[in-house]
Design a protein around this motif. Structure first.
Motif, short mmCIF file in Angstrom:
data_model
loop_
_atom_site.label_atom_id
_atom_site.label_comp_id
_atom_site.label_asym_id
_atom_site.label_seq_id
_atom_site.Cartn_x
_atom_site.Cartn_y
_atom_site.Cartn_z
N ASP A 94 0.83 -1.20 0.00
CA ASP A 94 0.00 0.00 0.00
C ASP A 94 0.87 1.25 0.00
O ASP A 94 0.61 2.22 -0.73
N ILE A 95 1.89 1.23 0.82
CA ILE A 95 2.79 2.39 0.95
C ILE A 95 3.53 2.64 -0.35
O ILE A 95 3.61 3.77 -0.83
N GLN A 96 4.06 1.59 -0.95
CA GLN A 96 4.80 1.73 -2.21
C GLN A 96 3.89 2.23 -3.33
O GLN A 96 4.29 3.03 -4.18
N GLN A 97 2.64 1.76 -3.32
CA GLN A 97 1.70 2.17 -4.36
C GLN A 97 1.41 3.67 -4.29
O GLN A 97 1.41 4.37 -5.30
N TRP A 157 3.32 5.93 -2.80
CA TRP A 157 4.58 6.62 -3.07
C TRP A 157 4.81 6.77 -4.57
O TRP A 157 5.20 7.83 -5.05
N GLN A 158 4.54 5.70 -5.31
CA GLN A 158 4.74 5.73 -6.75
C GLN A 158 3.82 6.76 -7.40
O GLN A 158 4.21 7.49 -8.32
N THR A 159 2.59 6.85 -6.91
CA THR A 159 1.65 7.85 -7.42
C THR A 159 2.16 9.26 -7.16
O THR A 159 2.10 10.14 -8.03
N LEU A 160 2.71 9.49 -5.98
CA LEU A 160 3.26 10.80 -5.65
C LEU A 160 4.47 11.13 -6.51
O LEU A 160 4.65 12.27 -6.95
N SER A 168 -7.91 14.32 -0.57
CA SER A 168 -9.12 13.76 -1.17
C SER A 168 -8.94 13.56 -2.67
O SER A 168 -9.36 12.55 -3.24
N GLU A 169 -8.31 14.53 -3.35
CA GLU A 169 -8.04 14.40 -4.79
C GLU A 169 -7.09 13.23 -5.03
O GLU A 169 -7.25 12.46 -5.98
N LEU A 170 -6.10 13.11 -4.17
CA LEU A 170 -5.14 12.02 -4.30
C LEU A 170 -5.84 10.67 -4.14
O LEU A 170 -5.58 9.72 -4.89
N LEU A 203 8.12 16.08 -2.50
CA LEU A 203 8.85 14.89 -2.06
C LEU A 203 10.18 15.30 -1.45
O LEU A 203 10.94 16.06 -2.04
N LEU A 204 10.48 14.78 -0.27
CA LEU A 204 11.71 15.13 0.44
C LEU A 204 12.79 14.06 0.30
O LEU A 204 13.93 14.28 0.68
N GLN A 205 12.40 12.92 -0.24
CA GLN A 205 13.35 11.82 -0.45
C GLN A 205 13.29 11.40 -1.92
O GLN A 205 12.24 11.51 -2.56
#
Length: 556
Positions: A366-369, A371-374, A385-387, A421-423
């Motif tokens: 879930d986290i990786q999914q 992150w990839q969208t971001l 909400s848009e995200l 994104l900070l990383q």
């Protein structure tokens, strides 16, 4: 103490009582109210834990009249803010309301009034607080107090966690870091500490009024099957005169109970989250205005509902914790007259709460999914909400929680309405660590459910169990009014008394393993990607992660 440029009030005790009498028609403060108000007037961040009916709302209502600027109240439910707004208007208090039910014309009028500082109190939902237009208007006015009603909703360890509340700390700076007054009817020491931490105000003054309300008479009716439960419910209804709330854990059960009572010609309403907003409004209005009425509802109903003559709250199915049970049962007897709080307990209902637990927890995938969208399109979204609408394979609640985890760990921040994104990357180890930290909540929730079951089976005084659960000392030997005090099931020696167990880890080893191939009826084959006690998360052939109780999974 929060940093403010506004002048605080120096009203004396006599001045406060005069204001209380002249504006609200009351002669005396209830326990805890005056201390909370004095803190607010001094600009001290405060968490007030006060039981239902103790007058939490008055703490900010009166304070707002004694201060020069505006009071902003963040409330989780539209019905709750509408109810409070109507009462304040009847006392001559100027208010503004911002929520999703307002049309554009009404909203613009409210924003204009805010810009001209015409209001004493502004009500809005946490979702509206996050919108750039609202934030811009609020950042240009003097805010004396930021009130967070039902503050337990911000705690991941609370019984009614709502991710939208997690955004509140990030807008405080834009509002000038006003003093905070957080209000809740129930909070264990752990939840109270987490509320302060989540709000970024770890030094908040906590004022904890006793949960004990002697007019509430608690009892548990043990049943073994559905027909027996319905018969017991009808027996109770025939012996209680006045308004009654019946809580169910599911919409299906609410509709079944409502249908049965309607056929039996009881004056009954129904309320749950799948109804249209207008249907819910009408049902609530009828219940509030009629006497001797029955409301069958899920936990979507009740926050902030101020109906003084509720003579009984009946739980047709067990809730998720002692906190949730006490919060809902506490809606009875707000007029300080005797009221009944009854749990119809069938041990098999435990499966319903276990099912709810299964859908709440995040996986590394879930986290990786998210992150990839971001990474792919961080600048395309202005709100969470848009995200959430864009990440189609994750429920919106998971999107909010995962985003909060990423932000707390320094992987992303919000700047001028955009995600930054900070990383450069998020490793698999990072994702596993983030998921493990959040999923500690599963163990906490599972044990809280066991604590409620212990309460149901316990032979001790019901009030003694509840008071001790919330970390208080009960100053009486027993309440003398609950079922166990009135008709002791067994003679219980103090040395042998069974108390509600404290939180402690007791997870059994799962019969499944990570990577194992399994089948689930309806969804087909998949591989196990996460295990948390009885909750197993599976990645299916369509790439979607779903969580289930281990009993519903077959290996092959």
């Amino acid at each position: 103490m929060s940093q403010r440029s506004g002048k605080r009030s120096n009203l004396t005790k006599t001045g406060l009582k005069r204001l209380l009498r002249n504006r609200f028609g009351l002669n005396e403060f209830r326990p805890g109210q005056e201390e909370v108000i004095q803190n607010v007037l001094r600009g001290i961040d405060t968490l007030a834990v006060m039981p239902t009916g103790a007058g939490k709302s008055l703490c900010y209502q009166l304070s707002s009249l004694a201060l020069p600027g505006m009071t902003v109240v963040i409330s989780p439910l539209i019905a709750l803010m509408d109810d409070q707004a109507k009462k304040l208007e009847s006392h001559g208090v100027d208010i503004a309301v911002l929520n999703s039910t307002k049309n554009r014309l009404d909203e613009m009028q409210a924003l204009n009034e805010i810009a001209e500082e015409k209001n004493e109190i502004i009500f809005l939902t946490p979702e509206r607080l996050q919108t750039p237009e609202v934030l811009k208007h609020l950042s240009n006015i003097l805010i004396d107090i930021l009130v967070i009603d039902e503050a337990h909703c911000i705690s991941q360890w609370g019984h009614d966690f709502r991710p939208a509340f997690l955004e509140i700390p990030y807008v405080l700076k834009s509002l000038g870091n006003p003093p905070i007054l957080a209000l809740t009817a129930t909070a264990t020491e752990e939840v109270a500490q987490d509320i302060c931490t989540q709000l970024g105000r770890p030094q908040m003054k906590v004022i904890n009024a006793s949960v004990y309300r002697p007019n509430l008479h608690f009892s548990v009716k043990q049943v073994s099957k559905e027909s027996e439960k319905m018969e017991e419910l009808e027996r109770i209804l025939q012996n209680v005169k006045g308004s009654i709330i019946i809580y169910t854990a599911t919409v299906k059960a609410a509709e079944a109970v409502y249908g049965h009572l309607q056929q039996a010609n009881y004056p009954v309403q129904i309320y749950h989250g799948r109804m249209r907003s207008e249907q819910r409004r009408q049902a609530q209005e009828q219940f509030m205005t009629l006497s001797n009425n029955i409301m069958v509802a899920t936990n979507a109903f009740g926050l902030g509902i101020d109906k003084p003559d509720v003579r009984a709250v009946i739980h047709y199915q067990m809730p998720s914790s002692v906190e949730a049970y006490y919060q809902e049962a506490g809606r009875a007897g707000r007029d300080d007259q005797i009221a009944k709080c009854i749990l119809l307990f069938n041990h098999n209902d435990r499966r319903i709460q276990n099912f709810f637990l299964a859908g709440q927890y995040i996986t590394p995938s879930d986290i990786q999914q998210l992150w990839q969208t971001l990474v792919e399109s961080a600048t395309s979204f202005k709100t969470v909400s848009e995200l959430a609408k864009y990440v189609k394979k994750l429920p919106s609640i998971k999107v909010r929680v995962v985003f909060k985890a990423l932000r707390d760990e320094g992987f992303v921040k919000v700047e001028r309405g955009k995600y930054v994104l900070l990383q450069k990357k998020l490793s698999d180890d990072d994702a596993v660590g983030l998921a493990e930290n959040y999923n500690k909540r599963y163990e906490n929730d599972r044990i809280k459910l066991e604590q409620l079951i212990s309460y149901a089976f316990n032979a001790r005084c019901r009030w003694l169990n509840i008071v001790e659960y919330f970390g208080e000392t009960f100053n009486l030997t027993n309440c003398g009014t609950c079922d166990n005090c009135m008709n002791p099931p067994i003679a219980v020696k103090e040395s042998d008394a069974v108390t509600i167990p404290k939180l402690q880890s007791s997870l059994k080893k799962s019969k499944f393993e990570l990577g194992q191939k399994v089948k689930v009826r309806k969804y087909g084959e998949g591989s196990i990607t996460a295990i948390a006690g009885e909750i197993v998360t599976i990645t299916f052939l369509d790439g979607v992660n779903r969580s289930f109780l281990s009993s519903s999974i077959k290996s092959y």
